[in-house]
Write a protein that holds these residues in place. Sequence first.
Motif, PDB file in Angstrom:
ATOM      1  N   VAL A 123       9.406   6.981   5.096  1.00  0.00           N
ATOM      2  CA  VAL A 123       8.476   5.906   5.474  1.00  0.00           C
ATOM      3  C   VAL A 123       7.296   5.780   4.503  1.00  0.00           C
ATOM      4  O   VAL A 123       7.005   4.661   4.039  1.00  0.00           O
ATOM      5  CB  VAL A 123       7.977   6.096   6.926  1.00  0.00           C
ATOM      6  CG1 VAL A 123       6.896   5.083   7.265  1.00  0.00           C
ATOM      7  CG2 VAL A 123       9.147   5.971   7.901  1.00  0.00           C
ATOM      8  N   TYR A 161       8.467   4.262   1.195  1.00  0.00           N
ATOM      9  CA  TYR A 161       8.831   2.853   1.344  1.00  0.00           C
ATOM     10  C   TYR A 161       7.581   1.973   1.447  1.00  0.00           C
ATOM     11  O   TYR A 161       7.485   0.924   0.807  1.00  0.00           O
ATOM     12  CB  TYR A 161       9.710   2.658   2.581  1.00  0.00           C
ATOM     13  CG  TYR A 161      10.030   1.205   2.852  1.00  0.00           C
ATOM     14  CD1 TYR A 161      11.011   0.545   2.127  1.00  0.00           C
ATOM     15  CD2 TYR A 161       9.327   0.488   3.826  1.00  0.00           C
ATOM     16  CE1 TYR A 161      11.290  -0.793   2.356  1.00  0.00           C
ATOM     17  CE2 TYR A 161       9.605  -0.846   4.064  1.00  0.00           C
ATOM     18  CZ  TYR A 161      10.587  -1.480   3.326  1.00  0.00           C
ATOM     19  OH  TYR A 161      10.851  -2.804   3.551  1.00  0.00           O
ATOM     20  N   LEU A 162       6.609   2.408   2.260  1.00  0.00           N
ATOM     21  CA  LEU A 162       5.394   1.617   2.434  1.00  0.00           C
ATOM     22  C   LEU A 162       4.586   1.541   1.145  1.00  0.00           C
ATOM     23  O   LEU A 162       3.978   0.508   0.840  1.00  0.00           O
ATOM     24  CB  LEU A 162       4.534   2.207   3.557  1.00  0.00           C
ATOM     25  CG  LEU A 162       5.118   2.108   4.966  1.00  0.00           C
ATOM     26  CD1 LEU A 162       4.192   2.778   5.972  1.00  0.00           C
ATOM     27  CD2 LEU A 162       5.358   0.651   5.366  1.00  0.00           C
ATOM     28  N   LYS A 209      12.424  -3.365   6.062  1.00  0.00           N
ATOM     29  CA  LYS A 209      11.266  -2.903   6.841  1.00  0.00           C
ATOM     30  C   LYS A 209      11.567  -2.921   8.333  1.00  0.00           C
ATOM     31  O   LYS A 209      11.236  -1.980   9.053  1.00  0.00           O
ATOM     32  CB  LYS A 209      10.054  -3.778   6.539  1.00  0.00           C
ATOM     33  CG  LYS A 209       8.789  -3.348   7.268  1.00  0.00           C
ATOM     34  CD  LYS A 209       7.615  -4.237   6.908  1.00  0.00           C
ATOM     35  CE  LYS A 209       6.355  -3.814   7.654  1.00  0.00           C
ATOM     36  NZ  LYS A 209       5.196  -4.688   7.313  1.00  0.00           N
ATOM     37  N   ASN A 210      12.221  -3.990   8.794  1.00  0.00           N
ATOM     38  CA  ASN A 210      12.557  -4.090  10.216  1.00  0.00           C
ATOM     39  C   ASN A 210      13.583  -3.040  10.636  1.00  0.00           C
ATOM     40  O   ASN A 210      13.481  -2.457  11.717  1.00  0.00           O
ATOM     41  CB  ASN A 210      13.075  -5.494  10.531  1.00  0.00           C
ATOM     42  CG  ASN A 210      11.980  -6.548  10.440  1.00  0.00           C
ATOM     43  OD1 ASN A 210      10.809  -6.252  10.643  1.00  0.00           O
ATOM     44  ND2 ASN A 210      12.356  -7.771  10.117  1.00  0.00           N
ATOM     45  N   GLU A 249       8.038 -10.452   6.177  1.00  0.00           N
ATOM     46  CA  GLU A 249       8.828  -9.385   6.778  1.00  0.00           C
ATOM     47  C   GLU A 249      10.172  -9.286   6.058  1.00  0.00           C
ATOM     48  O   GLU A 249      10.798 -10.294   5.730  1.00  0.00           O
ATOM     49  CB  GLU A 249       9.058  -9.673   8.261  1.00  0.00           C
ATOM     50  CG  GLU A 249       7.783  -9.664   9.099  1.00  0.00           C
ATOM     51  CD  GLU A 249       7.147  -8.297   9.173  1.00  0.00           C
ATOM     52  OE1 GLU A 249       7.892  -7.294   9.143  1.00  0.00           O
ATOM     53  OE2 GLU A 249       5.915  -8.213   9.251  1.00  0.00           O
ATOM     54  N   SER A 250      10.612  -8.067   5.810  1.00  0.00           N
ATOM     55  CA  SER A 250      11.887  -7.853   5.141  1.00  0.00           C
ATOM     56  C   SER A 250      12.862  -7.181   6.091  1.00  0.00           C
ATOM     57  O   SER A 250      12.469  -6.510   7.051  1.00  0.00           O
ATOM     58  CB  SER A 250      11.697  -6.992   3.891  1.00  0.00           C
ATOM     59  OG  SER A 250      11.239  -5.690   4.249  1.00  0.00           O
ATOM     60  N   LYS A 254       5.853  -1.084  -1.038  1.00  0.00           N
ATOM     61  CA  LYS A 254       5.578  -2.419  -0.536  1.00  0.00           C
ATOM     62  C   LYS A 254       4.239  -2.937  -1.058  1.00  0.00           C
ATOM     63  O   LYS A 254       4.025  -4.146  -1.158  1.00  0.00           O
ATOM     64  CB  LYS A 254       5.555  -2.422   1.000  1.00  0.00           C
ATOM     65  CG  LYS A 254       6.913  -2.181   1.641  1.00  0.00           C
ATOM     66  CD  LYS A 254       7.818  -3.380   1.497  1.00  0.00           C
ATOM     67  CE  LYS A 254       7.379  -4.523   2.371  1.00  0.00           C
ATOM     68  NZ  LYS A 254       8.326  -5.679   2.288  1.00  0.00           N
TER      69      LYS A 254
END
Length: 244
Positions: A134, A137-138, A78-79, A74-75, A141
């Motif tokens: 979103v 960003y995903l 992201k949170n 988890e980053s 990842k």
Amino acid sequence: MSRYNACVLLDWAYGGVDPRLAGNGGAECAAFLPQGQRWLESLVFVSLSLLEMALAIRKIRRQGLSVDLRKQDESLAKNLLLVALCLTFGVEVGFKFATRTLIFLLNPCHVVTMLQLPFELEIYYIQHVTLYIVPLYLLQKGGVYQPEPLGDFWWALLATGLLLFYHFAFLQILGLVTEVNLNNMLCPAVSDPFYSSWYRIWASGHQTLLTVTHGKLVTSLFYAATPARKYLVDVIKLPLKKFV
């Protein structure tokens, strides 16, 4: 008591929808299309959507998915993005409760009416901006979030099939029952350039084209931004190494 609770829930769902506003709903809006045409269009587009989904799923399964399913750490970014997304949607739900128009949350894009609470318009645009942030960003990842090749249109076909099915098999039925014009499935918007009894056919065509085009533009943007992002990260890391 149960009947009372049901009435309260229905009032929260669409009691605040004003049918006097053009394009909002009401008996006149529900009767805009002849019944024969409405159900013929529905039969054709629901059948088409099922065919598109079946064909796309079959092709996608044959291709197989080569993705890294290892659990990722988890980053903070992201949170923070997750918190911002939840807060934005929570505020939108609050506005729908306040105006007793929860049913509009079922729209793919939330309908913004002429009568707005303060900051609702801003929330509307914030939500739509996150539709770009979103996915990008995903995608960066990696892992299960991998874009299809630009020449692969099977995921796009699956998306358009789902979109058509959702509108004609769900939003339309719910709209007819409640006489609420969910995403203009009962009658066209007053600003619709294709305002006529054939507006849904026009919309199905241009929205399918725009959905596919838009999806490929997002994928192209990701592919174009990846080298620039890596270069920027290297540039930032280089001065930091000198201080270590």
